[in-house]
Design a protein around this motif. Sequence first.
Motif, short mmCIF file in Angstrom:
data_model
loop_
_atom_site.label_atom_id
_atom_site.label_comp_id
_atom_site.label_asym_id
_atom_site.label_seq_id
_atom_site.Cartn_x
_atom_site.Cartn_y
_atom_site.Cartn_z
N HIS A 73 3.39 11.91 -22.95
CA HIS A 73 3.07 13.35 -22.96
C HIS A 73 1.84 13.66 -22.11
N ILE A 74 0.78 12.88 -22.29
CA ILE A 74 -0.45 13.13 -21.53
C ILE A 74 -0.21 12.93 -20.04
N ARG A 75 0.46 11.86 -19.68
CA ARG A 75 0.74 11.58 -18.27
C ARG A 75 1.54 12.73 -17.64
N GLN A 76 2.60 13.15 -18.32
CA GLN A 76 3.44 14.23 -17.77
C GLN A 76 2.69 15.55 -17.71
N THR A 77 1.90 15.84 -18.73
CA THR A 77 1.16 17.11 -18.77
C THR A 77 0.12 17.16 -17.65
N ILE A 78 -0.64 16.11 -17.50
CA ILE A 78 -1.68 16.10 -16.46
C ILE A 78 -1.06 16.16 -15.07
N ASN A 79 0.02 15.42 -14.85
CA ASN A 79 0.69 15.48 -13.55
C ASN A 79 1.17 16.89 -13.25
N SER A 80 1.70 17.56 -14.25
CA SER A 80 2.17 18.93 -14.08
C SER A 80 1.01 19.87 -13.74
N LEU A 81 -0.13 19.67 -14.39
CA LEU A 81 -1.31 20.51 -14.12
C LEU A 81 -1.77 20.34 -12.68
N TYR A 82 -1.81 19.11 -12.21
CA TYR A 82 -2.26 18.85 -10.84
C TYR A 82 -1.30 19.43 -9.81
N ARG A 83 -0.04 19.56 -10.17
CA ARG A 83 0.94 20.12 -9.23
C ARG A 83 0.89 21.64 -9.15
N ASN A 84 0.24 22.28 -10.09
CA ASN A 84 0.17 23.74 -10.11
C ASN A 84 -0.94 24.21 -9.16
N PRO A 85 -0.60 24.93 -8.08
CA PRO A 85 -1.62 25.33 -7.10
C PRO A 85 -2.63 26.34 -7.65
#
Length: 195
Positions: free
Chosen positions: A132-144
Amino acid sequence: MNRDYLIIVSGLPRSGTSLLMQMLENGGIPILKDSERLPDEHNPYGYFEYQPINNLNVIADISYLQNYKGYAIKIVSPILAKITISFPARVIFLKRPLPEVILSQQKMAQKRNDQQSAPIDTNRLLIIFEKHIRQTINSLYRNPNLKVLEVNFPEIFSNPKYVIDFVNTFLDGNLDTNKMYRSINPELYRNKIER
């Protein structure tokens, strides 16, 4: 100071989000919160929650939050992972050793139920939380629209000046770092697992 973005404090429940909110408030950041959930023995200084966020579903419209530029709001990661943020925001993501998070959550659940909860498969929870943490943080970094700062919870206590300076810089400076430092009570770092 005019900050033209929302500040989001996130992380798993029991990962230090309330402490970080308290530090920001003492540092001079206005907080978006209500008094629905009162302080208790688990969070004696309060939970810093905003119930409309806690009750969100995946299709909820949160565009109104862009009216709170310069404010900080706590959105725990299970909720943050469900929503899309389409306006400028800065996310401070708390990372705490997962065995400590699980232990703290278990103790809180037992206290609420006033009885021994059913045994929890800790190893399975560790896998779920890590993913969950890995996916959430990756998603945050992809949001411009977002800038992200990861903060290790234990470092708030072991190296507070470093963490506070990092947070201050991330939020464009001008925070009262002395008051932020005085927010940190080492006695409230409970459920600590020595490594």
